[in-house]
Design a protein around this motif. Structure first.
Motif, PDB file in Angstrom:
ATOM      1  N   ARG A   1       5.745 -11.102  26.628  1.00 36.92           N
ATOM      2  CA  ARG A   1       5.144 -10.016  25.850  1.00 36.92           C
ATOM      3  C   ARG A   1       6.214  -9.052  25.340  1.00 36.92           C
ATOM      4  O   ARG A   1       6.147  -8.581  24.197  1.00 36.92           O
ATOM      5  CB  ARG A   1       4.145  -9.266  26.733  1.00 36.92           C
ATOM      6  CG  ARG A   1       3.405  -8.142  26.018  1.00 36.92           C
ATOM      7  CD  ARG A   1       2.531  -7.387  26.987  1.00 36.92           C
ATOM      8  NE  ARG A   1       3.326  -6.650  27.954  1.00 36.92           N
ATOM      9  CZ  ARG A   1       3.828  -5.429  27.725  1.00 36.92           C
ATOM     10  NH1 ARG A   1       3.628  -4.826  26.562  1.00 36.92           N
ATOM     11  NH2 ARG A   1       4.547  -4.816  28.649  1.00 36.92           N
ATOM     12  N   GLU A   2       7.197  -8.747  26.193  1.00 32.10           N
ATOM     13  CA  GLU A   2       8.246  -7.827  25.770  1.00 32.10           C
ATOM     14  C   GLU A   2       9.084  -8.403  24.633  1.00 32.10           C
ATOM     15  O   GLU A   2       9.482  -7.691  23.714  1.00 32.10           O
ATOM     16  CB  GLU A   2       9.144  -7.498  26.974  1.00 32.10           C
ATOM     17  CG  GLU A   2       8.482  -6.644  28.042  1.00 32.10           C
ATOM     18  CD  GLU A   2       8.103  -5.270  27.519  1.00 32.10           C
ATOM     19  OE1 GLU A   2       8.875  -4.690  26.727  1.00 32.10           O
ATOM     20  OE2 GLU A   2       7.013  -4.788  27.899  1.00 32.10           O
TER      21      GLU A   2
ATOM     22  N   THR B   1       6.625  -8.612  21.348  1.00 29.98           N
ATOM     23  CA  THR B   1       5.773  -7.492  20.947  1.00 29.98           C
ATOM     24  C   THR B   1       5.991  -7.150  19.471  1.00 29.98           C
ATOM     25  O   THR B   1       5.049  -6.876  18.729  1.00 29.98           O
ATOM     26  CB  THR B   1       6.061  -6.267  21.833  1.00 29.98           C
ATOM     27  OG1 THR B   1       5.704  -6.578  23.179  1.00 29.98           O
ATOM     28  CG2 THR B   1       5.260  -5.065  21.359  1.00 29.98           C
TER      29      THR B   1
ATOM     30  N   GLU C   1       4.719 -11.391  31.227  1.00 27.21           N
ATOM     31  CA  GLU C   1       5.144 -10.028  30.911  1.00 27.21           C
ATOM     32  C   GLU C   1       6.447 -10.042  30.103  1.00 27.21           C
ATOM     33  O   GLU C   1       6.606  -9.289  29.132  1.00 27.21           O
ATOM     34  CB  GLU C   1       5.348  -9.237  32.206  1.00 27.21           C
ATOM     35  CG  GLU C   1       4.061  -8.847  32.909  1.00 27.21           C
ATOM     36  CD  GLU C   1       3.368  -7.682  32.221  1.00 27.21           C
ATOM     37  OE1 GLU C   1       4.013  -6.990  31.414  1.00 27.21           O
ATOM     38  OE2 GLU C   1       2.168  -7.468  32.476  1.00 27.21           O
TER      39      GLU C   1
END
Length: 534
Positions: free
Chosen positions: A247-248, A251, A244
């Motif tokens: 991904r941040e 992005t 997660e």
């Protein structure tokens, strides 16, 4: 003349006080361990932050969780379907099963036994005036119930159950003893005191203990959520948090610009952090950015250089989570697709059954272990309801478990047909109907229809017999019977049987024969001529 009445005492004896203290301490000792197992099952365990790669407190914000422990437990529990008892006292026990909704209550106890390693079931007298059944069976929470066990008798010698309010305070306790049940309630002063005694005189504690995976060196039971499963779940949740965060960070594309003035993109040391953040988003997410010519300190033009940081693929995280999933499957006998892992080629039905065979065998073992506890519940239920239980006859009582394997309906029907054809099963047997997967309601409807059909058949037979007696003096009135007899007579005569003997055997006395011979029995003409010449 006065009659003395013995009233139950509302104080505890010294031995009862010792028993209550022992059982209360035992609940305190296992409280922390049970809380850990419960949190894992409910997916309330947050990922642990190692403080190395992730920013501080960020994993707590993400709060990644996995339901693998619940999947491990539910996969076994869903194959433990208790359908009541068979054998002796079947009618009495069927009423207890229906009145207490044990098709639901059994699952609650099985779940606790699989989560914590032990479960408890209490049996007592119900308040019929309040709408309760005569025999009340309740699955007790493992977090609030415990027993003192006699390993030679293989049953409890005392038990304690607690009831808590919304704030976690104990408001009621129930002490179960072999001949009586003592109830405590919290009074106005906040102290628990005895308020009632139920002298049942059963000679045994009305509490059954249900152990999961007990062994000779550990007779307290073992949870299905083992340490390897707990570790793999926590590690996978931590890996999921890393994915997660990755991904941040990736992005949006990350750019580095050399030989350029930050003010061109709206960035400045004088700006607030929020304004610089908005400027950075505007620069990186814009459709097109124009950089004006840049000069160095000597006024010479320089060319800005832009470099992009390529985003990292989440594939390493997914592979690592899959590895932890393999560890869970290895420790629990679960097929991989139970944890959500899919393959390009879906497995066939035979392959699925082969993969689920170890899981079904595990459920079969639990049926055997839990079955002893349900037999204890059956015995307690019969005694509380006033049935004079014969020990030799009670040995015929068995727990009716549904097959933990998952055959298709066509396969189950084909198996039943073959067993009936071989004479192993009978078509109307309850065992046969269980094997083909008929529900208890469907079996009851079939029994009702069979009784109606057998009653109608018996009535027809009686009427037919009466009609036969009325028509005995004149056989010609029963046309069908008379027709069948003459057809049989013709077959016998054509087969070479003496006509008079055949008629007598068929009950056709007095029939006159013309002397004709059936064509099939006539000799050829040339053979007949030779016979007449002699």
């Amino acid at each position: 003349m006065t009659t003395s009445i013995s009233l139950p005492t509302l104080t505890l004896s010294e031995s009862e006080q010792d028993t209550v203290g022992l059982l209360r301490n035992r609940l305190v000792q296992v409280k922390a361990k049970n809380k850990i197992k419960s949190d894992l099952f409910e997916a309330k365990t947050p990922p642990e932050d190692l403080g190395i790669a992730a920013p501080q407190d960020l994993p707590d914000v993400i709060n990644a969780v996995l339901a693998w422990p619940a999947t491990v437990v539910n996969a076994v529990e869903e194959r433990l379907e208790n359908r009541g008892w068979r054998g002796a006292y079947e009618d009495e026990l069927a009423a207890v099963y229906r009145d207490n909704h044990l098709d639901v209550e059994c699952g609650r106890c099985h779940l606790d036994a699989l989560i914590y390693g032990v479960g408890f079931v209490t049996v007592g007298r119900g308040d019929t005036d309040a709408g309760e059944p005569e025999v009340l069976i309740t699955a007790e929470s493992t977090e609030t119930c415990t027993v003192e066990w006699d390993f030679r008798l293989r049953r409890a010698v005392s038990a304690l159950s607690q009831t808590h309010d919304d704030n976690g305070n104990v408001v009621m306790e129930t002490l179960y003893l072999p001949d009586e049940t003592v109830r405590f309630e919290r009074g106005l002063g906040g102290r628990l005191s005895v308020v009632a005694r139920d002298v049942h005189g059963l000679g045994r504690v009305p509490v059954a203990r249900m152990l999961n995976q007990d062994r000779a060196s550990d007779v307290r039971g073992r949870s299905e959520i083992t340490r390897p499963i707990a570790y793999a779940t926590r590690a996978a949740a931590r890996t999921l948090s890393g994915m997660e965060i990755n991904r941040e960070f990736y992005t949006s594309p990350k750019w580095t610009i050399l030989n350029a003035d930050p003010e061109v993109f709206g960035l400045s040391e004088d700006n607030s952090p929020e304004r610089n953040a908005r400027a950075g988003w505007k620069a990186t997410q814009g459709n097109m950015n124009v950089v004006p010519p840049q000069l160095d300190e000597d006024g010479n033009p320089v060319t800005p250089q832009m470099h992009e940081f390529r985003p990292a693929s989440p594939a390493p995280y997914i592979d690592q989570i899959r590895m932890y999933g393999d560890m869970v499957c290895s420790a629990s006998n679960l097929p991989h697709y139970y944890l959500g892992f899919r393959t390009e080629n879906p497995p066939s039905a035979d392959s699925i059954r082969q993969q689920e065979a170890p899981l079904a065998k595990r459920a079969e073992r639990r049926q055997r272990s839990f079955g002893h506890s349900w037999l204890e519940v059956a015995l307690l239920s019969l005694r509380i309801s006033g049935v004079d239980v014969d020990p030799a006859e009670f040995r015929e009582v068995n727990v009716d478990w549904r097959d933990p394997y998952t055959p298709t309906r066509s396969a189950a029907a084909d198996e039943a047909v073959k067993l009936i054809g071989a004479g192993v099963l009978t078509p109307t047997s309850k065992v046969t109907r269980d094997r083909v997967g008929l529900s208890p309601q469907e079996q009851q409807e079939l029994k009702t229809e069979e009784r109606a059909a057998s009653g109608g058949g018996l009535l027809n037979a009686i009427l037919a017999r009466q009609s036969g007696e009325d028509a005995a003096a004149d056989p010609a009135q029963d046309v069908n019977v008379l027709k069948a007899k003459f057809e049989a007579l013709g077959v016998a005569v054509r087969a070479g049987v003496d006509p008079q003997d055949a008629a007598a055997r068929l009950g056709l006395q007095g029939v006159k024969f013309t002397g004709g011979i059936p064509v099939a029995l006539r000799m050829p003409e040339q053979d007949a001529a030779k016979l007449e010449a002699r």
